[in-house]
Design a protein around this motif. Structure first.
Motif, PDB file in Angstrom:
ATOM      1  N   ASP A 125       0.835  -1.201   0.000  1.00 33.56           N
ATOM      2  CA  ASP A 125       0.000   0.000   0.000  1.00 33.56           C
ATOM      3  C   ASP A 125       0.871   1.253   0.000  1.00 33.56           C
ATOM      4  N   GLY A 126       0.525   2.225  -0.848  1.00 34.48           N
ATOM      5  CA  GLY A 126       1.228   3.503  -0.856  1.00 34.48           C
ATOM      6  C   GLY A 126       0.988   4.292   0.422  1.00 34.48           C
ATOM      7  N   TYR A 127      -0.145   4.025   1.084  1.00 43.82           N
ATOM      8  CA  TYR A 127      -0.399   4.574   2.420  1.00 43.82           C
ATOM      9  C   TYR A 127       0.145   3.514   3.369  1.00 43.82           C
ATOM     10  N   SER A 128       1.341   3.700   3.770  1.00 47.20           N
ATOM     11  CA  SER A 128       2.153   2.662   4.398  1.00 47.20           C
ATOM     12  C   SER A 128       1.509   1.960   5.589  1.00 47.20           C
ATOM     13  N   PRO A 129       1.652   0.633   5.636  1.00 43.35           N
ATOM     14  CA  PRO A 129       1.213  -0.098   6.816  1.00 43.35           C
ATOM     15  C   PRO A 129       2.033   0.256   8.052  1.00 43.35           C
ATOM     16  N   ALA A 130       3.120   0.997   7.873  1.00 41.86           N
ATOM     17  CA  ALA A 130       3.911   1.438   9.026  1.00 41.86           C
ATOM     18  C   ALA A 130       3.052   2.313   9.953  1.00 41.86           C
ATOM     19  N   GLY A 131       2.053   2.994   9.408  1.00 40.92           N
ATOM     20  CA  GLY A 131       1.136   3.767  10.254  1.00 40.92           C
ATOM     21  C   GLY A 131       0.330   2.865  11.164  1.00 40.92           C
ATOM     22  N   SER A 132      -0.209   1.775  10.601  1.00 41.79           N
ATOM     23  CA  SER A 132      -0.948   0.807  11.418  1.00 41.79           C
ATOM     24  C   SER A 132      -0.035   0.186  12.462  1.00 41.79           C
ATOM     25  N   VAL A 133       1.199  -0.120  12.049  1.00 46.24           N
ATOM     26  CA  VAL A 133       2.171  -0.700  12.981  1.00 46.24           C
ATOM     27  C   VAL A 133       2.461   0.269  14.123  1.00 46.24           C
ATOM     28  N   ALA A 134       2.644   1.544  13.811  1.00 49.02           N
ATOM     29  CA  ALA A 134       2.951   2.544  14.847  1.00 49.02           C
ATOM     30  C   ALA A 134       1.803   2.679  15.847  1.00 49.02           C
ATOM     31  N   VAL A 135       0.572   2.679  15.348  1.00 47.37           N
ATOM     32  CA  VAL A 135      -0.570   2.773  16.269  1.00 47.37           C
ATOM     33  C   VAL A 135      -0.659   1.502  17.102  1.00 47.37           C
ATOM     34  N   TYR A 136      -0.474   0.357  16.465  1.00 41.85           N
ATOM     35  CA  TYR A 136      -0.483  -0.921  17.174  1.00 41.85           C
ATOM     36  C   TYR A 136       0.540  -0.906  18.316  1.00 41.85           C
ATOM     37  N   LEU A 137       1.748  -0.437  18.025  1.00 41.10           N
ATOM     38  CA  LEU A 137       2.792  -0.396  19.057  1.00 41.10           C
ATOM     39  C   LEU A 137       2.415   0.548  20.199  1.00 41.10           C
ATOM     40  N   GLN A 138       1.780   1.669  19.888  1.00 39.26           N
ATOM     41  CA  GLN A 138       1.330   2.586  20.937  1.00 39.26           C
ATOM     42  C   GLN A 138       0.276   1.909  21.810  1.00 39.26           C
ATOM     43  N   LEU A 139      -0.650   1.202  21.192  1.00 36.81           N
ATOM     44  CA  LEU A 139      -1.666   0.482  21.968  1.00 36.81           C
ATOM     45  C   LEU A 139      -1.021  -0.561  22.875  1.00 36.81           C
ATOM     46  N   ARG A 140      -0.023  -1.246  22.359  1.00 34.31           N
ATOM     47  CA  ARG A 140       0.698  -2.245  23.173  1.00 34.31           C
ATOM     48  C   ARG A 140       1.325  -1.608  24.398  1.00 34.31           C
ATOM     49  N   LYS A 141       1.939  -0.427  24.204  1.00 32.11           N
ATOM     50  CA  LYS A 141       2.551   0.285  25.334  1.00 32.11           C
ATOM     51  C   LYS A 141       1.510   0.645  26.387  1.00 32.11           C
ATOM     52  N   MET A 142       0.286   0.863  25.942  1.00 31.78           N
ATOM     53  CA  MET A 142      -0.802   1.258  26.849  1.00 31.78           C
ATOM     54  C   MET A 142      -1.584   0.046  27.368  1.00 31.78           C
ATOM     55  N   ASN A 143      -1.147  -1.157  27.015  1.00 36.44           N
ATOM     56  CA  ASN A 143      -1.827  -2.402  27.406  1.00 36.44           C
ATOM     57  C   ASN A 143      -3.259  -2.469  26.901  1.00 36.44           C
ATOM     58  N   ILE A 144      -3.483  -1.939  25.707  1.00 37.85           N
ATOM     59  CA  ILE A 144      -4.787  -2.003  25.059  1.00 37.85           C
ATOM     60  C   ILE A 144      -4.730  -3.124  24.030  1.00 37.85           C
ATOM     61  N   PRO A 145      -5.628  -4.099  24.116  1.00 40.57           N
ATOM     62  CA  PRO A 145      -5.603  -5.212  23.161  1.00 40.57           C
ATOM     63  C   PRO A 145      -5.736  -4.724  21.713  1.00 40.57           C
ATOM     64  N   ALA A 146      -4.966  -5.347  20.829  1.00 36.97           N
ATOM     65  CA  ALA A 146      -5.019  -4.985  19.413  1.00 36.97           C
ATOM     66  C   ALA A 146      -4.578  -6.169  18.567  1.00 36.97           C
ATOM     67  N   GLU A 147      -5.097  -6.199  17.348  1.00 35.60           N
ATOM     68  CA  GLU A 147      -4.678  -7.178  16.338  1.00 35.60           C
ATOM     69  C   GLU A 147      -4.148  -6.407  15.149  1.00 35.60           C
ATOM     70  N   LEU A 148      -3.167  -6.993  14.467  1.00 34.25           N
ATOM     71  CA  LEU A 148      -2.562  -6.358  13.303  1.00 34.25           C
ATOM     72  C   LEU A 148      -2.423  -7.409  12.214  1.00 34.25           C
ATOM     73  N   HIS A 149      -3.080  -7.188  11.092  1.00 35.07           N
ATOM     74  CA  HIS A 149      -3.032  -8.115   9.958  1.00 35.07           C
ATOM     75  C   HIS A 149      -2.501  -7.354   8.751  1.00 35.07           C
ATOM     76  N   ILE A 150      -1.279  -7.691   8.330  1.00 38.96           N
ATOM     77  CA  ILE A 150      -0.667  -7.059   7.165  1.00 38.96           C
ATOM     78  C   ILE A 150      -0.450  -8.148   6.124  1.00 38.96           C
ATOM     79  N   PHE A 151      -1.042  -7.927   4.950  1.00 35.11           N
ATOM     80  CA  PHE A 151      -0.983  -8.925   3.896  1.00 35.11           C
ATOM     81  C   PHE A 151       0.112  -8.586   2.897  1.00 35.11           C
ATOM     82  N   ALA A 152       1.004  -9.552   2.672  1.00 34.53           N
ATOM     83  CA  ALA A 152       2.127  -9.373   1.765  1.00 34.53           C
ATOM     84  C   ALA A 152       1.636  -9.003   0.369  1.00 34.53           C
ATOM     85  N   LEU A 153       2.308  -8.044  -0.231  1.00 32.81           N
ATOM     86  CA  LEU A 153       2.092  -7.606  -1.610  1.00 32.81           C
ATOM     87  C   LEU A 153       0.767  -6.890  -1.868  1.00 32.81           C
TER      88      LEU A 153
END
Length: 172
Positions: A125-153
């Motif tokens: 995706d041109g709108y990088s999945p790194a944004g989803s990853v960054a939010v996911y990591l912030q949620l992890r730091k806050m102990n908020i449950p999250a799922e992250l599904h990134i599909f190759a290609l």
């Protein structure tokens, strides 16, 4: 996600989503829904709006209009799907350098009512999945449950995928 003249890019949509959540919560009994099981799902620019709704419920997007605005506008879950405009190198379009070395935009406050989330994104995706990853990591730091599904290609909106692309195999 509408834009209004003279108003910051995301402000009108953010105001609309906060008001909508309040309407839904206020009508929960009438509509037969649990007022503490309200969520939002959005795609692309709507994914960005989903993140704003989920992370800023304690920040008023507008001045109170009536008694409805006393109703809480927090979400109980959120599903941002390939959210756009989440990183500093792509506030008005696709990310540069695939979102590598970019930071989250200031649109997200991550307040005390930030809910669990499920992210779905494509690695092509041109709108990088790194944004989803960054939010996911912030949620992890806050102990908020999250799922992250990134599909190759997979590209934005999972369009134009070859028949053998991994996204086409899920679920199989």
């Amino acid at each position: 996600t509408p834009r209004r003249p003279g108003v910051e890019k995301h402000r009108a949509a953010w105001q609309d989503v906060q008001r909508t959540i309040r309407i839904v919560r206020s009508k929960a009994d009438e509509w037969g829904i649990n007022p503490e099981k309200i969520g939002v799902m959005g795609f692309s620019a709507g994914g960005h709006l989903t993140l704003m709704a989920a992370t800023t419920s304690q920040t008023p997007a507008y001045e109170p209009i009536d008694d409805l605005d006393k109703t809480p506008c927090h979400l109980n879950f959120a599903v941002p799907i390939y959210p756009a405009y989440a990183l500093s190198d792509g506030v008005d379009g696709e990310n540069k350098n695939r979102g590598n070395d970019a930071t989250l935009v200031a649109d997200f406050a991550f307040d005390a009512k930030t809910p669990p989330m499920c992210f779905i994104h494509g690695d092509g995706d041109g709108y990088s999945p790194a944004g989803s990853v960054a939010v996911y990591l912030q949620l992890r730091k806050m102990n908020i449950p999250a799922e992250l599904h990134i599909f190759a290609l997979a590209d934005h909106a999972f369009r134009n995928q070859p028949q053998d692309a991994p996204i086409r195999k899920y679920p199989s």
